[in-house]
Motif scaffolding. Sequence first.
Motif, PDB file in Angstrom:
ATOM      1  N   ARG A  82      -2.564   0.717   2.429  1.00 49.93           N
ATOM      2  CA  ARG A  82      -2.111   1.144   3.755  1.00 49.93           C
ATOM      3  C   ARG A  82      -3.143   0.754   4.823  1.00 49.93           C
ATOM      4  O   ARG A  82      -2.815   0.252   5.892  1.00 49.93           O
ATOM      5  CB  ARG A  82      -1.882   2.656   3.789  1.00 49.93           C
ATOM      6  CG  ARG A  82      -0.909   3.189   2.750  1.00 49.93           C
ATOM      7  CD  ARG A  82       0.507   2.701   2.975  1.00 49.93           C
ATOM      8  NE  ARG A  82       1.465   3.417   2.148  1.00 49.93           N
ATOM      9  CZ  ARG A  82       2.098   2.899   1.090  1.00 49.93           C
ATOM     10  NH1 ARG A  82       1.879   1.630   0.743  1.00 49.93           N
ATOM     11  NH2 ARG A  82       2.959   3.619   0.398  1.00 49.93           N
ATOM     12  N   VAL A  83      -4.405   0.990   4.518  1.00 51.92           N
ATOM     13  CA  VAL A  83      -5.488   0.664   5.452  1.00 51.92           C
ATOM     14  C   VAL A  83      -5.588  -0.843   5.650  1.00 51.92           C
ATOM     15  O   VAL A  83      -5.758  -1.329   6.784  1.00 51.92           O
ATOM     16  CB  VAL A  83      -6.822   1.245   4.932  1.00 51.92           C
ATOM     17  CG1 VAL A  83      -8.008   0.673   5.709  1.00 51.92           C
ATOM     18  CG2 VAL A  83      -6.808   2.769   5.021  1.00 51.92           C
ATOM     19  N   ALA A 142     -15.769  -2.426   1.248  1.00 46.80           N
ATOM     20  CA  ALA A 142     -16.228  -1.046   1.126  1.00 46.80           C
ATOM     21  C   ALA A 142     -15.039  -0.097   0.992  1.00 46.80           C
ATOM     22  O   ALA A 142     -15.082   0.862   0.210  1.00 46.80           O
ATOM     23  CB  ALA A 142     -17.079  -0.666   2.339  1.00 46.80           C
ATOM     24  N   ALA A 143     -13.984  -0.375   1.726  1.00 47.71           N
ATOM     25  CA  ALA A 143     -12.796   0.481   1.656  1.00 47.71           C
ATOM     26  C   ALA A 143     -12.195   0.465   0.255  1.00 47.71           C
ATOM     27  O   ALA A 143     -11.746   1.500  -0.254  1.00 47.71           O
ATOM     28  CB  ALA A 143     -11.769   0.020   2.676  1.00 47.71           C
ATOM     29  N   ASP A 154      -8.387   5.256  -2.943  1.00 51.45           N
ATOM     30  CA  ASP A 154      -7.433   4.989  -4.022  1.00 51.45           C
ATOM     31  C   ASP A 154      -6.585   3.789  -3.619  1.00 51.45           C
ATOM     32  O   ASP A 154      -6.526   3.407  -2.455  1.00 51.45           O
ATOM     33  CB  ASP A 154      -6.558   6.218  -4.282  1.00 51.45           C
ATOM     34  CG  ASP A 154      -5.711   6.596  -3.077  1.00 51.45           C
ATOM     35  OD1 ASP A 154      -4.616   6.035  -2.918  1.00 51.45           O
ATOM     36  OD2 ASP A 154      -6.163   7.445  -2.271  1.00 51.45           O
ATOM     37  N   ASP A 155      -5.896   3.184  -4.598  1.00 45.63           N
ATOM     38  CA  ASP A 155      -5.207   1.917  -4.350  1.00 45.63           C
ATOM     39  C   ASP A 155      -4.163   2.027  -3.247  1.00 45.63           C
ATOM     40  O   ASP A 155      -4.079   1.160  -2.366  1.00 45.63           O
ATOM     41  CB  ASP A 155      -4.537   1.422  -5.638  1.00 45.63           C
ATOM     42  CG  ASP A 155      -3.768   0.126  -5.423  1.00 45.63           C
ATOM     43  OD1 ASP A 155      -4.404  -0.899  -5.119  1.00 45.63           O
ATOM     44  OD2 ASP A 155      -2.522   0.156  -5.529  1.00 45.63           O
ATOM     45  N   ASP A 203       4.478  -5.364   0.919  1.00 46.10           N
ATOM     46  CA  ASP A 203       3.661  -5.086  -0.263  1.00 46.10           C
ATOM     47  C   ASP A 203       2.595  -4.019  -0.046  1.00 46.10           C
ATOM     48  O   ASP A 203       2.372  -3.175  -0.914  1.00 46.10           O
ATOM     49  CB  ASP A 203       2.992  -6.373  -0.749  1.00 46.10           C
ATOM     50  CG  ASP A 203       4.001  -7.435  -1.159  1.00 46.10           C
ATOM     51  OD1 ASP A 203       5.182  -7.090  -1.363  1.00 46.10           O
ATOM     52  OD2 ASP A 203       3.608  -8.616  -1.251  1.00 46.10           O
ATOM     53  N   ASP A 204       1.914  -4.067   1.106  1.00 46.17           N
ATOM     54  CA  ASP A 204       0.838  -3.108   1.361  1.00 46.17           C
ATOM     55  C   ASP A 204       1.344  -1.813   1.986  1.00 46.17           C
ATOM     56  O   ASP A 204       0.955  -0.723   1.577  1.00 46.17           O
ATOM     57  CB  ASP A 204      -0.233  -3.734   2.267  1.00 46.17           C
ATOM     58  CG  ASP A 204      -1.225  -4.597   1.496  1.00 46.17           C
ATOM     59  OD1 ASP A 204      -1.121  -4.648   0.254  1.00 46.17           O
ATOM     60  OD2 ASP A 204      -2.090  -5.232   2.129  1.00 46.17           O
ATOM     61  N   PHE A 205       2.214  -1.934   2.982  1.00 45.36           N
ATOM     62  CA  PHE A 205       2.689  -0.726   3.663  1.00 45.36           C
ATOM     63  C   PHE A 205       4.000  -0.213   3.071  1.00 45.36           C
ATOM     64  O   PHE A 205       4.397   0.926   3.324  1.00 45.36           O
ATOM     65  CB  PHE A 205       2.831  -0.979   5.174  1.00 45.36           C
ATOM     66  CG  PHE A 205       2.244   0.115   6.014  1.00 45.36           C
ATOM     67  CD1 PHE A 205       0.896   0.439   5.963  1.00 45.36           C
ATOM     68  CD2 PHE A 205       3.031   0.848   6.889  1.00 45.36           C
ATOM     69  CE1 PHE A 205       0.348   1.447   6.735  1.00 45.36           C
ATOM     70  CE2 PHE A 205       2.495   1.861   7.675  1.00 45.36           C
ATOM     71  CZ  PHE A 205       1.161   2.162   7.589  1.00 45.36           C
ATOM     72  N   GLU A 206       4.678  -1.074   2.345  1.00 47.80           N
ATOM     73  CA  GLU A 206       5.906  -0.718   1.618  1.00 47.80           C
ATOM     74  C   GLU A 206       6.953  -0.052   2.520  1.00 47.80           C
ATOM     75  O   GLU A 206       7.463   1.026   2.225  1.00 47.80           O
ATOM     76  CB  GLU A 206       5.575   0.177   0.418  1.00 47.80           C
ATOM     77  CG  GLU A 206       4.694  -0.525  -0.613  1.00 47.80           C
ATOM     78  CD  GLU A 206       4.369   0.345  -1.807  1.00 47.80           C
ATOM     79  OE1 GLU A 206       5.017   0.187  -2.854  1.00 47.80           O
ATOM     80  OE2 GLU A 206       3.445   1.197  -1.684  1.00 47.80           O
TER      81      GLU A 206
END
Length: 379
Positions: free
Chosen positions: A262-263, A250-251, A256-257, A301-304
């Motif tokens: 981040r989530v 759902a998120a 947005d990407d 990669d996700d939180f950079e």
Amino acid sequence: MNLTKQTTAGFEKQFGYLPTGVWSAPGRANLIGEHTDYNNGFVLPFGIDKRTYAAMSKRDDSLIRIGTSFTEGIVEFELGETEPQDLDWALYPLGVAWVVRAGLDAGFDLYLDSNVPIGAGLSSSAAVECSVALALNDLWDLRHSKQELALIGQRAENEVVGAPTGIMDQTASMLASTDAAVLIDCLSLETETVELGLEAQNLVVAVIDTQVSHRHSDGGYRSRRDACEKGALIMGVSSLRELGQLDLEAAKSKLDDLTYRRVRHIITENDRVLATVAALRAGRIEKIGPIFEASHVSMRDDFEISIPELDLAVETALKTGAIASRMTGGGFGGAAIAVIDKDLLPGLEMAVKAAFIKAGFGAANVFTVSASAGATRES
């Protein structure tokens, strides 16, 4: 000379008389749980055997004087209605005094000494805040609990220093135990001791300090926190703690990407903290290797928040035989940690040095930390 005596001598040289006492608090290393604290999640830090020492005495006026082993001269501040500003490192101890000022009837003289590396992601700032908070608590008989003092330290960092950090660092510095980590539920502020048992397995935690300094008050940290708050708002929850992996689909459709990534880091990192605790309690420390690897990839990669030096440190540690490695701390510099056999430490130091030279990076510093007790009065 040990640091208690050294700090006492430094105080006497700076101010011309002996302090009332000396208090200390450890820096902290975070086994796992990065940026989850201000999202009301889970973290698993431990206090390290590198500490900040605060020698202090009350004054009869409202003047605060601060000297340190690592700066020249004395910083002076009149404790009143004006919040301290633009005083660089001195904002950390002054911030604590500012937050608790309602209970203070006088100023104080303070001398700080420390062997906590600065800018390495080992929370040198929380060590300062917690040693000073405990000293003020004792000298002014404020009767705050250690958990309340941790919150005072966090408020000082948030409101006076301007760093939007969560509660992890100060709680770890206050409540740490020997040879154990502290599982902190940042929503309820409940804590549990998690035995590490590293010594029995000939294991140590090695810190690979990239010596790329970071500052939490810079914008990168704030933008990550803003993204998390944005994600929670759009998802209709008060914090990302309320979301689990089943909410990711759902998120992805709502966010947005960048916000989604981040989530996703926060949601999956909370699960990784609990998985690490389960492995440690089961006596299966070897299971944390893949968990740490996933954590580092998520931060990269996700939180950079990783940097090439941190990625290389982790890669080199694993090639050298570490059972687990990941970057630790707020990111954008700082250090990686590796859980590794003591006998492999010389090889790790050599491998990291060679890898950093080959990559054209500055010199990294490799050292071990052991889980140490929390803030205490030394003399």
